[in-house]
Motif scaffolding. Structure first.
Motif, short mmCIF file in Angstrom:
data_model
loop_
_atom_site.label_atom_id
_atom_site.label_comp_id
_atom_site.label_asym_id
_atom_site.label_seq_id
_atom_site.Cartn_x
_atom_site.Cartn_y
_atom_site.Cartn_z
N GLY A 112 0.84 -1.20 0.00
CA GLY A 112 0.00 0.00 0.00
C GLY A 112 0.87 1.25 0.00
N ASP B 294 -0.63 -6.14 -8.46
CA ASP B 294 -1.92 -6.38 -7.81
C ASP B 294 -1.74 -7.45 -6.72
OD1 ASP B 294 -4.49 -7.03 -7.10
OD2 ASP B 294 -5.27 -6.85 -9.14
N LEU B 295 -1.89 -7.04 -5.49
CA LEU B 295 -1.64 -7.96 -4.37
C LEU B 295 -2.78 -8.97 -4.18
CD1 LEU B 295 -0.13 -5.33 -1.88
CD2 LEU B 295 1.11 -7.12 -3.12
N ARG B 296 -3.81 -8.88 -5.01
CA ARG B 296 -4.82 -9.96 -5.01
C ARG B 296 -4.27 -11.19 -5.73
NH1 ARG B 296 -9.50 -6.59 -7.82
NH2 ARG B 296 -7.65 -6.16 -9.05
N LYS C 106 -0.34 1.16 -7.71
CA LYS C 106 0.09 2.40 -8.37
C LYS C 106 1.21 3.06 -7.56
CE LYS C 106 -3.53 4.96 -5.95
NZ LYS C 106 -2.73 5.46 -4.84
N SER D 247 -3.32 -2.79 9.38
CA SER D 247 -4.08 -1.57 9.68
C SER D 247 -5.57 -1.86 9.60
CB SER D 247 -3.71 -0.47 8.69
OG SER D 247 -3.82 -0.95 7.35
N GLY E 228 1.84 3.07 -2.32
CA GLY E 228 1.43 4.14 -3.24
C GLY E 228 0.29 4.97 -2.66
N LYS F 233 -11.79 11.74 2.54
CA LYS F 233 -12.53 11.72 3.79
C LYS F 233 -12.88 13.15 4.20
CE LYS F 233 -11.04 7.32 5.24
NZ LYS F 233 -10.79 6.51 6.39
N ILE G 25 -7.62 9.04 9.73
CA ILE G 25 -6.28 9.63 9.56
C ILE G 25 -6.33 10.65 8.42
CG2 ILE G 25 -3.84 9.09 9.28
CD1 ILE G 25 -5.30 7.62 11.65
N TYR H 296 -7.11 2.19 13.18
CA TYR H 296 -6.95 3.62 12.89
C TYR H 296 -8.30 4.35 12.95
CZ TYR H 296 -2.25 2.81 10.78
OH TYR H 296 -0.93 2.49 10.54
N LEU I 224 -0.82 -2.25 4.51
CA LEU I 224 -1.77 -1.13 4.47
C LEU I 224 -2.65 -1.16 3.22
CD1 LEU I 224 0.77 1.72 5.40
CD2 LEU I 224 -0.77 0.57 6.95
N ALA I 225 -2.36 -2.06 2.29
CA ALA I 225 -3.13 -2.05 1.03
C ALA I 225 -4.57 -2.47 1.28
CB ALA I 225 -2.48 -2.99 0.02
N ALA I 226 -5.51 -1.72 0.73
CA ALA I 226 -6.93 -2.03 0.89
C ALA I 226 -7.71 -1.25 -0.15
CB ALA I 226 -7.40 -1.64 2.29
N GLY J 235 0.73 4.87 3.47
CA GLY J 235 1.88 4.08 3.05
C GLY J 235 3.02 4.93 2.51
P1 NAD Z 1 -5.15 4.58 0.52
O1 NAD Z 1 -6.36 4.19 -0.28
O2 NAD Z 1 -4.51 5.88 0.26
O3 NAD Z 1 -4.04 3.44 0.41
C1 NAD Z 1 -4.37 2.10 0.15
C2 NAD Z 1 -3.49 1.65 -1.00
O4 NAD Z 1 -3.80 0.27 -1.28
C3 NAD Z 1 -3.78 2.42 -2.31
O5 NAD Z 1 -2.60 3.08 -2.76
C4 NAD Z 1 -4.22 1.35 -3.29
O6 NAD Z 1 -3.76 1.54 -4.61
C5 NAD Z 1 -3.61 0.11 -2.67
N1 NAD Z 1 -4.30 -1.08 -3.15
C6 NAD Z 1 -5.64 -1.29 -3.23
N2 NAD Z 1 -5.87 -2.47 -3.80
C7 NAD Z 1 -4.67 -3.00 -4.10
C8 NAD Z 1 -4.28 -4.21 -4.73
N3 NAD Z 1 -5.18 -5.09 -5.16
N4 NAD Z 1 -2.96 -4.44 -4.90
C9 NAD Z 1 -2.03 -3.53 -4.49
N5 NAD Z 1 -2.35 -2.39 -3.87
C10 NAD Z 1 -3.66 -2.12 -3.69
O7 NAD Z 1 -5.59 4.46 2.06
P2 NAD Z 1 -4.88 4.97 3.37
O8 NAD Z 1 -5.70 6.08 3.90
O9 NAD Z 1 -3.45 5.18 3.14
O10 NAD Z 1 -5.10 3.72 4.33
C11 NAD Z 1 -4.10 2.73 4.53
C12 NAD Z 1 -4.70 1.60 5.36
O11 NAD Z 1 -5.19 2.09 6.60
C13 NAD Z 1 -5.87 0.89 4.68
O12 NAD Z 1 -5.81 -0.49 4.97
C14 NAD Z 1 -7.07 1.50 5.36
O13 NAD Z 1 -8.18 0.64 5.33
C15 NAD Z 1 -6.54 1.71 6.77
N6 NAD Z 1 -7.27 2.76 7.47
C16 NAD Z 1 -7.16 4.05 7.04
C17 NAD Z 1 -7.87 5.04 7.70
C18 NAD Z 1 -7.79 6.49 7.26
O14 NAD Z 1 -8.47 7.31 7.87
N7 NAD Z 1 -7.01 6.83 6.23
C19 NAD Z 1 -8.70 4.72 8.78
C20 NAD Z 1 -8.80 3.39 9.18
C21 NAD Z 1 -8.05 2.42 8.53
#
Ligand code: NAD
Length: 340
Positions: free
Chosen positions: A23, A65-67, A49, A131, A25, A207, A194, A191, A86-88, A29
């Motif tokens: 994650g 793609d981490l899937r 990305k 996360s 990108g 958000k 954030i 979290y 952190l990827a999601a 992350g």
């Molecule tokens: P974000 O969407 O900016 O980062 C997640 C990254 O995962 C993205 O860059 C996306 O491209 C990557 N991703 C998605 N699918 C993917 C795949 N199949 N293969 C590879 N990469 C993939 O989100 P964030 O705000 O940086 O959050 C990071 C983590 O923290 C996430 O797991 C999120 O659920 C968790 N989280 C964030 C918050 C917040 O407020 N930002 C709150 C609670 C939990």
């Protein structure tokens, strides 16, 4: 795309700590990579990305793609001292609460977690961080905007208000089982909202703090912005710098979690807007409209993190808002300049 500098000397000894950020990108992350590089680690990033706003500081970045299991095997082709997962597939209320993305959210994030965790186990990785989110807490406990209950032990009986929360809860449990059954050093944080510079601010995944900063940056003095709901729902927001501090402290502690990483400075959404407007030096009117709002109240409960880590976030919300508003305003101005 990939570039690499070997973290291993020719005599086979690791020169420094090797860390993987999945994650890398994304918003948190990309900040985490920067922080780990500043500490002197060798860092590999992996993501669908590259970071959108700045080049990654990672020594090695695998876009993939981490899937996909074969991609994950390439990403985790060695033992890492620390893995941050952190990827999601995620976003703000406009992404998570419409229902339109539920299947993708559950399928994509669960696939990533299943693949990454199992491969990290087979490579004997030292520690793995997951996360999770405040979205796992039962909706019944978050109906009173002045008194939400988000103490860690209140997660069960489970009743999150979104499929995003259910997937996070499933994955928390998945990581904890690998800790129990396979002896992995697992760390789980929940979290709470954030925010900060380099986060989504205009792509539909932003958000509340970023959305409000964008709307106010684009609004003339004395103008009106739309606000989803009545503006009386409460939340707390944590700047990304303190999120990273908590994440690293948890990772390097002997406490598994799950533990909240969030701020206890609760505000209403209307109050958040008033703060951003004051920072912007603008008079802003609010037009409350129907929209996805989530639970009525949510706030971090930091008793457990204080007890286990002897630390909790302390920075004032306004400090982070000032930095975030300045960054989003610069993005808005850059967009205007590019368009003209
Ligand atoms: P974000 O969407 O900016 O980062 C997640 C990254 O995962 C993205 O860059 C996306 O491209 C990557 N991703 C998605 N699918 C993917 C795949 N199949 N293969 C590879 N990469 C993939 O989100 P964030 O705000 O940086 O959050 C990071 C983590 O923290 C996430 O797991 C999120 O659920 C968790 N989280 C964030 C918050 C917040 O407020 N930002 C709150 C609670 C939990």
């Amino acid at each position: 795309m990939r570039w690499a500098i070997s973290p291993v000397r020719t005599d086979g000894f690791a020169v420094t700590k090797r860390i993987l950020v999945c994650g890398a990108g994304g918003f948190i992350g990309s900040h985490l990579v920067k922080r780990l590089k500043a500490e002197g680690a060798w860092v590999r990033g992996a993501d669908l990305k590259l970071p959108r706003y700045e080049a990654s500081d990672a020594d090695d970045f695998i876009v993939g793609d981490l899937r996909e299991q074969d991609v994950v095997r390439r990403v985790i082709d060695q033992r890492f001292d620390e893995v941050y997962q952190l990827a999601a597939d995620m976003g703000g209320a406009g992404f998570v609460f419409t229902g339109a993305h539920d299947a993708d959210i559950m399928h994509n994030s669960a696939m990533i977690n299943l693949n990454v965790l199992d491969t990290a186990r087979h490579q004997g990785c030292g520690r793995i961080f997951y996360s999770s989110s405040a979205c796992i807490y039962p909706q019944e406990n978050q109906q009173d905007p002045d008194n939400p209950n988000c103490v860690e032990a209140s997660a069960y009986p489970a009743h999150p208000d979104s499929e995003y929360g259910w997937e996070k809860l499933f994955s928390e449990r998945l990581y904890l089982t690998y800790g129990r059954n396979h002896g992995m050093q697992v760390r789980v944080a929940r979290y709470h909202n954030i925010f900060g510079e380099l986060g989504s601010w205009s792509d539909g995944r932003e958000k509340a703090p970023a959305a409000m900063c964008r709307k106010i940056a684009q609004c003339p003095d004395g103008g009106t912005i739309d606000v989803w709901g009545d503006g009386q729902q409460t939340r707390s927001f944590l700047h990304v710098s303190e999120c990273l501090e908590g994440t690293l402290r948890l990772m390097r502690s002997d406490f598994t979690g799950p533990v909240n990483i969030g701020s206890e400075e609760m505000v209403t959404i209307d109050g958040l807007i008033d703060r951003v407007a004051a920072i912007a030096g603008k008079r802003i009117n609010k037009n409350h409209i129907p929209g996805p709002t989530g639970v009525r109240g949510r706030n971090s409960d930091n008793r457990l993190i204080k007890e286990k880590l002897g630390w909790a976030p302390t920075a004032a919300l306004n400090d982070g808002l000032e930095r975030t508003y300045a960054w989003i305003r610069s993005q808005v101005e850059k967009g205007r300049a590019d368009a003209s």
